[in-house]
Design a protein around this motif. Structure first.
Motif, PDB file in Angstrom:
ATOM      1  N   THR A  86       0.847  -1.182   0.000  1.00 56.83           N
ATOM      2  CA  THR A  86       0.000   0.000   0.000  1.00 56.83           C
ATOM      3  C   THR A  86       0.888   1.238   0.000  1.00 56.83           C
ATOM      4  O   THR A  86       1.993   1.235   0.556  1.00 56.83           O
ATOM      5  CB  THR A  86      -0.940   0.065   1.230  1.00 56.83           C
ATOM      6  OG1 THR A  86      -0.156   0.056   2.413  1.00 56.83           O
ATOM      7  CG2 THR A  86      -1.921  -1.089   1.243  1.00 56.83           C
ATOM      8  N   ARG A  88       0.298   5.832  -0.384  1.00 54.61           N
ATOM      9  CA  ARG A  88      -0.552   6.893   0.168  1.00 54.61           C
ATOM     10  C   ARG A  88      -1.979   6.771  -0.357  1.00 54.61           C
ATOM     11  O   ARG A  88      -2.943   6.860   0.388  1.00 54.61           O
ATOM     12  CB  ARG A  88       0.037   8.257  -0.187  1.00 54.61           C
ATOM     13  CG  ARG A  88      -0.617   9.409   0.525  1.00 54.61           C
ATOM     14  CD  ARG A  88       0.063  10.735   0.239  1.00 54.61           C
ATOM     15  NE  ARG A  88      -0.112  11.154  -1.153  1.00 54.61           N
ATOM     16  CZ  ARG A  88      -1.221  11.722  -1.641  1.00 54.61           C
ATOM     17  NH1 ARG A  88      -2.249  11.921  -0.856  1.00 54.61           N
ATOM     18  NH2 ARG A  88      -1.288  12.075  -2.906  1.00 54.61           N
ATOM     19  N   THR A  89      -2.112   6.542  -1.679  1.00 58.08           N
ATOM     20  CA  THR A  89      -3.437   6.410  -2.298  1.00 58.08           C
ATOM     21  C   THR A  89      -3.596   5.093  -3.055  1.00 58.08           C
ATOM     22  O   THR A  89      -4.697   4.742  -3.452  1.00 58.08           O
ATOM     23  CB  THR A  89      -3.695   7.559  -3.310  1.00 58.08           C
ATOM     24  OG1 THR A  89      -2.749   7.466  -4.373  1.00 58.08           O
ATOM     25  CG2 THR A  89      -3.602   8.919  -2.644  1.00 58.08           C
ATOM     26  N   SER A  90      -2.495   4.374  -3.261  1.00 54.39           N
ATOM     27  CA  SER A  90      -2.531   3.180  -4.130  1.00 54.39           C
ATOM     28  C   SER A  90      -2.330   1.885  -3.357  1.00 54.39           C
ATOM     29  O   SER A  90      -1.810   1.876  -2.245  1.00 54.39           O
ATOM     30  CB  SER A  90      -1.451   3.292  -5.213  1.00 54.39           C
ATOM     31  OG  SER A  90      -0.166   3.240  -4.621  1.00 54.39           O
ATOM     32  N   ARG A 127      -7.601   9.770  -3.374  1.00 52.56           N
ATOM     33  CA  ARG A 127      -7.754  10.139  -1.965  1.00 52.56           C
ATOM     34  C   ARG A 127      -6.838   9.262  -1.123  1.00 52.56           C
ATOM     35  O   ARG A 127      -6.501   8.142  -1.500  1.00 52.56           O
ATOM     36  CB  ARG A 127      -9.204  10.007  -1.513  1.00 52.56           C
ATOM     37  CG  ARG A 127      -9.702   8.572  -1.492  1.00 52.56           C
ATOM     38  CD  ARG A 127     -11.091   8.471  -0.854  1.00 52.56           C
ATOM     39  NE  ARG A 127     -11.633   7.140  -1.034  1.00 52.56           N
ATOM     40  CZ  ARG A 127     -11.381   6.104  -0.237  1.00 52.56           C
ATOM     41  NH1 ARG A 127     -10.587   6.228   0.797  1.00 52.56           N
ATOM     42  NH2 ARG A 127     -11.908   4.915  -0.506  1.00 52.56           N
ATOM     43  N   ARG A 128      -6.463   9.759   0.005  1.00 55.40           N
ATOM     44  CA  ARG A 128      -5.578   9.035   0.925  1.00 55.40           C
ATOM     45  C   ARG A 128      -6.292   7.791   1.449  1.00 55.40           C
ATOM     46  O   ARG A 128      -7.484   7.832   1.748  1.00 55.40           O
ATOM     47  CB  ARG A 128      -5.188   9.952   2.078  1.00 55.40           C
ATOM     48  CG  ARG A 128      -4.171   9.348   3.020  1.00 55.40           C
ATOM     49  CD  ARG A 128      -3.748  10.335   4.101  1.00 55.40           C
ATOM     50  NE  ARG A 128      -2.951  11.430   3.567  1.00 55.40           N
ATOM     51  CZ  ARG A 128      -1.633  11.360   3.362  1.00 55.40           C
ATOM     52  NH1 ARG A 128      -0.981  10.254   3.619  1.00 55.40           N
ATOM     53  NH2 ARG A 128      -0.982  12.408   2.901  1.00 55.40           N
ATOM     54  N   LEU A 129      -5.542   6.691   1.543  1.00 54.28           N
ATOM     55  CA  LEU A 129      -6.099   5.482   2.150  1.00 54.28           C
ATOM     56  C   LEU A 129      -6.334   5.689   3.628  1.00 54.28           C
ATOM     57  O   LEU A 129      -5.530   6.355   4.300  1.00 54.28           O
ATOM     58  CB  LEU A 129      -5.132   4.303   1.970  1.00 54.28           C
ATOM     59  CG  LEU A 129      -4.965   3.753   0.565  1.00 54.28           C
ATOM     60  CD1 LEU A 129      -3.835   2.727   0.536  1.00 54.28           C
ATOM     61  CD2 LEU A 129      -6.257   3.118   0.076  1.00 54.28           C
TER      62      LEU A 129
END
Length: 133
Positions: A86, A88-90, A127-129
């Protein structure tokens, strides 16, 4: 289910998706289209990514796709997903697709690939996870 090759260890967790390969998914010789199999894998990977993101995700990359064996009309296809990274967003998800020949119960890994998904918001922007649970 038993794998036919000792190097093909059937994943020990539940599949993210199961489907039966149908005649509409095949060429005239009865071989299932690779694109159909790829779409099943993307659905499975999207399920894994959506759970982690706790919301909407989009596919941004598919890498290292390898077809090992064919899938035929009537085979049960199970796709197993594992979150392997994982950001930041992916999220990166490894997907294995296995086929089970229903009459014989023979099970074989048919393909595997690495999918990358990005969490997106209502505005369809990354968007941030959320924190992992």
């Amino acid at each position: 289910m038993s794998a036919s090759n000792p190097t093909d260890a059937l994943p020990q967790h539940e599949p993210a998706l199961r489907a039966i390969a149908m005649p509409a998914d095949a060429n005239p010789a009865g071989d299932i289209f690779g694109g159909w199999l790829l779409s099943q894998m993307d659905l499975a990977g999207g399920t894994v990514a959506t759970r982690r993101a706790r919301g909407r995700v989009v596919t941004v990359a598919i890498t290292a796709m390898t077809f090992h064996r064919p899938v035929f009309v009537g085979d049960e296809v199970s796709c197993y997903g594992e979150l392997i990274r994982t950001g930041r967003t992916s999220m990166t998800v490894r997907i294995e697709a296995w086929r089970r020949h229903l009459p014989s119960d023979e099970t074989r890994k048919v393909t595997e690939a690495i999918f990358t998904y990005v969490a997106i918001g209502e505005d369809r922007r990354p968007r941030r996870l959320p924190p992992a649970v």
